[in-house]
Design an enzyme around this catalytic site. Structure first.
Site, PDB file in Angstrom:
ATOM      1  N   GLY A 199      78.457 113.124  18.805  1.00 25.40           N
ATOM      2  CA  GLY A 199      79.052 112.224  17.898  1.00 25.40           C
ATOM      3  C   GLY A 199      79.906 111.498  18.758  1.00 25.40           C
ATOM      4  O   GLY A 199      80.072 109.692  18.333  1.00 25.40           O
ATOM      5  N   ALA A 243      74.808 113.225  24.397  1.00 16.82           N
ATOM      6  CA  ALA A 243      75.851 115.367  24.178  1.00 16.82           C
ATOM      7  C   ALA A 243      75.329 115.890  23.686  1.00 16.82           C
ATOM      8  O   ALA A 243      75.758 117.564  22.941  1.00 16.82           O
ATOM      9  CB  ALA A 243      77.137 115.039  25.292  1.00 16.82           C
ATOM     10  N   GLY A 244      75.776 115.409  21.718  1.00 19.61           N
ATOM     11  CA  GLY A 244      75.206 115.797  20.758  1.00 19.61           C
ATOM     12  C   GLY A 244      76.782 116.038  20.807  1.00 19.61           C
ATOM     13  O   GLY A 244      76.566 116.899  19.444  1.00 19.61           O
ATOM     14  N   ASP A 288      76.579 112.895  11.092  1.00 19.00           N
ATOM     15  CA  ASP A 288      77.569 112.470  11.982  1.00 19.00           C
ATOM     16  C   ASP A 288      78.448 112.117  11.365  1.00 19.00           C
ATOM     17  O   ASP A 288      79.777 111.208  11.484  1.00 19.00           O
ATOM     18  CB  ASP A 288      76.851 111.656  14.182  1.00 19.00           C
ATOM     19  N   PRO A 311      81.918 112.436  25.708  1.00 17.75           N
ATOM     20  CA  PRO A 311      80.771 112.120  26.490  1.00 17.75           C
ATOM     21  C   PRO A 311      79.811 111.230  25.423  1.00 17.75           C
ATOM     22  O   PRO A 311      79.171 112.126  24.270  1.00 17.75           O
ATOM     23  CB  PRO A 311      80.394 113.428  27.168  1.00 17.75           C
ATOM     24  N   SER A 316      77.908 107.780  19.356  1.00 22.02           N
ATOM     25  CA  SER A 316      77.830 107.032  18.920  1.00 22.02           C
ATOM     26  C   SER A 316      78.691 106.332  17.349  1.00 22.02           C
ATOM     27  O   SER A 316      78.762 105.904  17.087  1.00 22.02           O
ATOM     28  CB  SER A 316      76.660 106.882  18.931  1.00 22.02           C
TER      29      SER A 316
HETATM   30  O1  PMV Z   1      72.892 112.850  17.703  1.00 20.45           O
HETATM   31  P1  PMV Z   1      72.692 114.147  17.776  1.00 20.45           P
HETATM   32  O2  PMV Z   1      72.128 115.059  18.848  1.00 20.45           O
HETATM   33  O3  PMV Z   1      74.370 114.127  17.644  1.00 20.45           O
HETATM   34  O4  PMV Z   1      71.733 114.589  16.731  1.00 20.45           O
HETATM   35  C1  PMV Z   1      72.646 114.752  15.295  1.00 20.45           C
HETATM   36  C2  PMV Z   1      71.903 115.363  14.399  1.00 20.45           C
HETATM   37  C3  PMV Z   1      70.070 115.830  14.074  1.00 20.45           C
HETATM   38  O5  PMV Z   1      70.254 116.292  12.960  1.00 20.45           O
HETATM   39  C4  PMV Z   1      69.320 116.310  14.989  1.00 20.45           C
HETATM   40  C5  PMV Z   1      70.405 113.773  13.583  1.00 20.45           C
HETATM   41  C6  PMV Z   1      70.747 113.799  12.762  1.00 20.45           C
HETATM   42  O6  PMV Z   1      70.414 112.339  11.825  1.00 20.45           O
HETATM   43  O7  PMV Z   1      70.877 114.289  11.218  1.00 20.45           O
END
Ligand code: PMV
Length: 323
Positions: free
Chosen positions: A106, A103-104, A151, A100, A108
């Site tokens: 990864g 949603a944190g 990510d 999804p 993208s």
């Molecule tokens: O994009 P997300 O929601 O998976 O967040 C990545 C992790 C962060 O530490 C918040 C940002 C980063 O670039 O490390």
């Protein structure tokens, strides 16, 4: 016309989100939810469609995007390949993803990695891991502004990794999760950008560094102890460390009522650790639980989530599956 097809896992951060942006370590795992990108050669302007979403549009031969702004990261990947000396060709790309968005998990970085592999393969080139990481992370810079790279490292290399910004992967944990314990993801369904909470945390840390530096140090120490706990199969300690990490994330303003509700419900239903994962203020919660508690936990959080499901670690990163 032959199609190049690549897949990339998503990721879950077990420890260290946000703190990693300012130099602490992060412990991240690739997960068994995948983004798939199919590409075939065609004429310019090129077309990209993301199935099941509104994201679609064209990229012209001079790398301008016509259509969804979410296609800008793909134009960036093409411009980097051009700067590396590749003669670009027009194409048609279809993205389909189980991960999804916002949603944190990864999504993208995974789409960027699978796109890069398929596109380079269409040009007759096999990207190595370093090149793949660079392309995915440059695309992440377009999406989020200031990514740590965690990510892109997870989706490129797979497995469980300890990562540090500007250093890269410090170690790879070759331990497998015991069948007696499971990881569950609960997606609050609340979409949020990564860039806003990242910016807010950086502003807060600048303002209150004498106090915040201690929190950053604590977050970094948690990674060492988490690494030890995973290597020793000490899941109780691992869960406790996740709960402490959640407390630190709460203290820097990236939790929310909705996330706390999911976290407390899962702990009450038998989870030994639960914390937000990714940028927070929405997105997902990662839960560690004895496997015999999974159903109970999913039942207790279902009021408050879009979906919740057991996930497994993907030991492999992004890869070409057909060409
Ligand atoms: O994009 P997300 O929601 O998976 O967040 C990545 C992790 C962060 O530490 C918040 C940002 C980063 O670039 O490390």
């Amino acid at each position: 016309m032959t199609k190049s097809i690549s897949i990339s896992p998503g990721k879950v951060i077990l420890f260290g989100e946000h703190f990693v942006v300012r130099g602490s370590k992060a412990l991240v795992a690739a997960i068994d939810l995948y983004a798939k990108v199919e590409i075939e050669e065609s004429s310019w302007p090129s077309e990209i469609i993301s199935e099941g979403t509104e994201i679609r549009g064209k990229i012209t031969a001079d790398l301008k995007v016509i259509g969804s702004k979410e296609l800008e990261p793909f134009a960036k990947i093409l411009s980097i390949l051009k700067s590396w000396g590749f003669q670009l060709s027009g194409f048609k790309a279809r993205i389909s993803s189980e991960i999804p968005m916002s949603a944190g998990l990864g999504s993208s970085a995974a789409s960027a990695a699978a796109f890069s592999l398929s596109y380079a393969n269409m040009l007759g080139y096999k990207l190595n891991d370093k090149e793949l990481f660079t392309l995915s992370n440059e695309a992440e810079k377009v999406t989020h502004g200031n990514p740590s790279g965690v990510d892109s490292a997870a989706v490129t290399y797979g497995g469980i990794l300890i990562f540090k910004k500007d250093v890269g992967i410090i170690s790879r944990l070759n331990t497998l999760f015991s069948d007696k314990y499971s990881l569950i993801i609960a997606d609050s369904g609340i979409k949020r950008s990564t860039s806003v909470p990242v910016r807010d945390v950086l502003i807060l840390s600048e303002k209150l560094w004498p106090a915040l530096s201690l929190i950053y140090d604590a977050a970094d120490k948690i990674i060492d102890l988490g690494n030890e706990a995973i290597s020793n199969g000490d899941y109780e300690t691992l869960g406790t460390l996740m709960n402490i990490n959640q407390g630190l994330l709460n203290s820097i303003g990236v939790s929310s009522i909705e996330l706390e509700e999911i976290i407390y419900r899962s702990r009450l239903a038998g989870a030994i650790g639960a914390k937000l994962t990714g940028a927070g203020r929405g997105g997902s919660v990662i839960i560690l639980a004895p496997s015999n508690k999974i159903e109970n936990i999913i039942d207790r959080v279902k009021c408050c989530v879009k979906w919740a499901s057991r996930i497994k670690i993907s030991q492999t990163g992004a890869r070409l599956i057909s060409s």
